[in-house]
Design a protein around this motif. Structure first.
Motif, PDB file in Angstrom:
ATOM      1  N   UNK A 104     -47.233  -9.556  28.497  1.00  0.00           N
ATOM      2  CA  UNK A 104     -48.530  -9.909  27.912  1.00  0.00           C
ATOM      3  C   UNK A 104     -48.500 -10.984  26.824  1.00  0.00           C
ATOM      4  N   UNK A 105     -47.342 -11.516  26.464  1.00  0.00           N
ATOM      5  CA  UNK A 105     -47.280 -12.477  25.360  1.00  0.00           C
ATOM      6  C   UNK A 105     -48.212 -13.669  25.611  1.00  0.00           C
ATOM      7  N   UNK A 106     -48.713 -14.256  24.532  1.00  0.00           N
ATOM      8  CA  UNK A 106     -49.598 -15.418  24.650  1.00  0.00           C
ATOM      9  C   UNK A 106     -48.793 -16.698  24.474  1.00  0.00           C
ATOM     10  N   UNK A 107     -49.458 -17.849  24.514  1.00  0.00           N
ATOM     11  CA  UNK A 107     -48.736 -19.117  24.399  1.00  0.00           C
ATOM     12  C   UNK A 107     -48.214 -19.358  22.995  1.00  0.00           C
ATOM     13  N   UNK A 108     -48.821 -18.713  21.993  1.00  0.00           N
ATOM     14  CA  UNK A 108     -48.410 -18.974  20.616  1.00  0.00           C
ATOM     15  C   UNK A 108     -47.953 -17.730  19.864  1.00  0.00           C
ATOM     16  N   UNK A 109     -47.831 -16.597  20.580  1.00  0.00           N
ATOM     17  CA  UNK A 109     -47.488 -15.374  19.869  1.00  0.00           C
ATOM     18  C   UNK A 109     -46.854 -14.360  20.817  1.00  0.00           C
ATOM     19  N   UNK A 110     -45.815 -13.706  20.349  1.00  0.00           N
ATOM     20  CA  UNK A 110     -45.175 -12.652  21.149  1.00  0.00           C
ATOM     21  C   UNK A 110     -46.145 -11.511  21.418  1.00  0.00           C
ATOM     22  N   UNK A 111     -47.052 -11.269  20.452  1.00  0.00           N
ATOM     23  CA  UNK A 111     -48.052 -10.220  20.590  1.00  0.00           C
ATOM     24  C   UNK A 111     -49.411 -10.869  20.815  1.00  0.00           C
ATOM     25  N   UNK A 112     -49.986 -10.651  21.974  1.00  0.00           N
ATOM     26  CA  UNK A 112     -51.256 -11.280  22.308  1.00  0.00           C
ATOM     27  C   UNK A 112     -52.430 -10.567  21.651  1.00  0.00           C
ATOM     28  N   UNK A 113     -53.553 -11.258  21.560  1.00  0.00           N
ATOM     29  CA  UNK A 113     -54.809 -10.604  21.238  1.00  0.00           C
ATOM     30  C   UNK A 113     -55.600 -10.472  22.536  1.00  0.00           C
ATOM     31  N   UNK A 114     -56.780  -9.854  22.456  1.00  0.00           N
ATOM     32  CA  UNK A 114     -57.565  -9.622  23.664  1.00  0.00           C
ATOM     33  C   UNK A 114     -58.119 -10.908  24.256  1.00  0.00           C
ATOM     34  N   UNK A 115     -58.348 -11.908  23.431  1.00  0.00           N
ATOM     35  CA  UNK A 115     -58.887 -13.168  23.937  1.00  0.00           C
ATOM     36  C   UNK A 115     -57.866 -13.887  24.813  1.00  0.00           C
ATOM     37  N   UNK A 116     -56.668 -14.081  24.288  1.00  0.00           N
ATOM     38  CA  UNK A 116     -55.614 -14.731  25.074  1.00  0.00           C
ATOM     39  C   UNK A 116     -55.208 -13.870  26.260  1.00  0.00           C
ATOM     40  N   UNK A 117     -55.149 -12.548  26.055  1.00  0.00           N
ATOM     41  CA  UNK A 117     -54.814 -11.650  27.148  1.00  0.00           C
ATOM     42  C   UNK A 117     -55.872 -11.650  28.231  1.00  0.00           C
ATOM     43  N   UNK A 118     -57.146 -11.631  27.821  1.00  0.00           N
ATOM     44  CA  UNK A 118     -58.235 -11.683  28.781  1.00  0.00           C
ATOM     45  C   UNK A 118     -58.274 -13.001  29.522  1.00  0.00           C
ATOM     46  N   UNK A 119     -58.023 -14.096  28.804  1.00  0.00           N
ATOM     47  CA  UNK A 119     -58.013 -15.416  29.435  1.00  0.00           C
ATOM     48  C   UNK A 119     -56.886 -15.527  30.459  1.00  0.00           C
ATOM     49  N   UNK A 120     -55.724 -14.968  30.146  1.00  0.00           N
ATOM     50  CA  UNK A 120     -54.615 -14.975  31.110  1.00  0.00           C
ATOM     51  C   UNK A 120     -54.996 -14.240  32.385  1.00  0.00           C
ATOM     52  N   UNK A 121     -55.668 -13.098  32.255  1.00  0.00           N
ATOM     53  CA  UNK A 121     -56.084 -12.320  33.416  1.00  0.00           C
ATOM     54  C   UNK A 121     -57.210 -13.004  34.184  1.00  0.00           C
ATOM     55  N   UNK A 122     -58.087 -13.674  33.463  1.00  0.00           N
ATOM     56  CA  UNK A 122     -59.238 -14.318  34.101  1.00  0.00           C
ATOM     57  C   UNK A 122     -58.909 -15.689  34.673  1.00  0.00           C
TER      58      UNK A 122
END
Length: 391
Positions: A104-122
């Motif tokens: 689930x990591x985001x492009x700028x953080x090892x721990x994602x938030x719901x926005x980056x996580x949701x965008x990855x899924x969408x």
């Protein structure tokens, strides 16, 4: 002794923050993330069990006509197992035999938030924390719902939060910040979405720019309704169900809103011969994790599982629907140190009041389910759906 000392240190740290006047600058949408509300250990003492039906997966079709993506916000394995324990050892989730894990990591953080996580899924692309449908360069990325619309599928969104909150927003909007709630609401206009149900009336009607987006939606043919009795009466046409000024109440106060919203949306979308795509979010599993409140986690997890059961009923009957159940991240670092299947008792303990970086489960049922096994990137889920629907 070490655990006792650590608990005292954590409690003293939180008390120092409160006494020292530590304040949070986020608006009321994010009050559930306030660490001052944390408790390191809480017990859910059990409640009534609901029956769990077992469904046969139709394996004749290799590709689905319809996709139901269900996101338990903040749902890790411990949250799911807490729900299973609380319901006497069984959940509708047990119907899912194809199981994997998502990084689930985001492009700028090892721990994602719901926005980056949701965008990855969408959208199938990793981005920075806070981004809604935007890449790291702050450029819009097409989402899976938009691709489905272009192919003639009907689409929907259901959430127990405001429909403008990070996860549902990722399937409708393109904004550089998750906090731009009024801009996110405006992105619903001319989006082509057929059904959406969730909170957030204020972002549509009490706006700084003076626009009344509900009136604009009505002019575009939507039935804009505000209570579940009216919403559940809709069986066709475009529907905008706005159920709260901002967020809906927690379960059990809001009742079976998520189940009823899911059924209502599916009743409408199944009438489209070309198929449909819908995202259903159990938003407040995450909020229980942030607050480290085990009863909150359990009640929201059980509510989400009942909505999964409603979706399974459709999918098993038509044999053409793929259901994917996953999470955008884990919240709370939850563990279960004691429980009782016979009573439903769950004792949860937590390592944080925020998200963690651990993998989250991915469950699949229906045509194409076998593609969602093993360890995958969160972005792979969108890509697999895109391929299966030939978008």
């Amino acid at each position: 002794m070490r655990n006792f000392l650590m608990r005292n240190v954590r409690q003293a740290f939180l008390l120092a923050l409160i006494i020292g006047g530590f304040t949070f600058t986020g608006n009321a949408q994010n009050e559930y993330m306030d660490p001052a509300n944390r408790k390191l250990q809480e017990t859910y003492n059990g409640g009534d069990f609901y029956p769990v039906k077992h469904y046969q997966q139709n394996t004749r079709k290799k590709r689905p006509k319809n996709v139901i993506l269900m996101i338990g916000d903040g749902m890790g394995l411990a949250h799911a197992y807490a729900g299973l324990t609380a319901n006497g050892g069984h959940l509708f989730l047990e119907n899912f035999k194809s199981i994997g894990f998502s990084k689930t990591y985001s492009s700028d953080n090892y721990v994602t938030d719901s926005a980056a996580g949701g965008t990855a899924l969408a959208c199938g692309e990793k981005t920075y924390n806070g981004a809604i449908g935007m890449n790291p360069q702050k450029e819009p990325i097409v989402n899976i719902r938009e691709l489905a619309e272009k192919k003639g599928l009907q689409t929907g969104l259901v959430s127990t939060s405001a429909i403008t909150h990070a996860t549902p927003a990722s399937f409708i909007a393109h904004q550089p910040s998750r906090n731009m709630y009024e801009a996110i609401a405006a992105d619903f206009i001319n989006s082509g979405i057929d059904v959406f149900i969730g909170g957030g009336v204020d972002h549509f009607e009490k706006r700084k720019d003076g626009r009344n987006l509900s009136e604009e939606l009505r002019k575009d043919g939507y039935q804009v309704l505000y209570n579940m009795d009216d919403i559940t009466g809709v069986t066709s046409g475009k529907l905008a169900g706005l159920t709260a000024p901002v967020h809906n109440p927690a379960e059990p106060e809001r009742g079976d809103m998520l189940v009823q919203s899911t059924k209502t949306a599916l009743n409408i979308l199944t009438k489209n011969k070309k198929g449909y795509f819908i995202m259903v979010e159990g938003s407040q599993i995450d909020w229980g994790g942030h607050a480290n409140k085990t009863p909150y986690v359990v009640e929201e997890m059980l509510d989400f599982d009942k909505a999964i059961g409603a979706a399974l009923d459709y999918a098993a009957r038509d044999g053409e629907t793929l259901i994917i159940v996953t999470a955008d991240h884990e919240t709370g670092g939850m563990s279960i140190n004691e429980g009782d299947m016979s009573t439903g008792k769950v004792v949860g303990e937590y390592t944080t009041g925020h998200h963690t970086g651990i993998m989250v489960p991915v469950y699949a049922f229906g045509p194409g389910a076998e593609r969602f096994t093993g360890i995958m990137e969160n972005t792979d889920i969108q890509k697999k759906i895109k391929d299966l629907l030939d978008l």
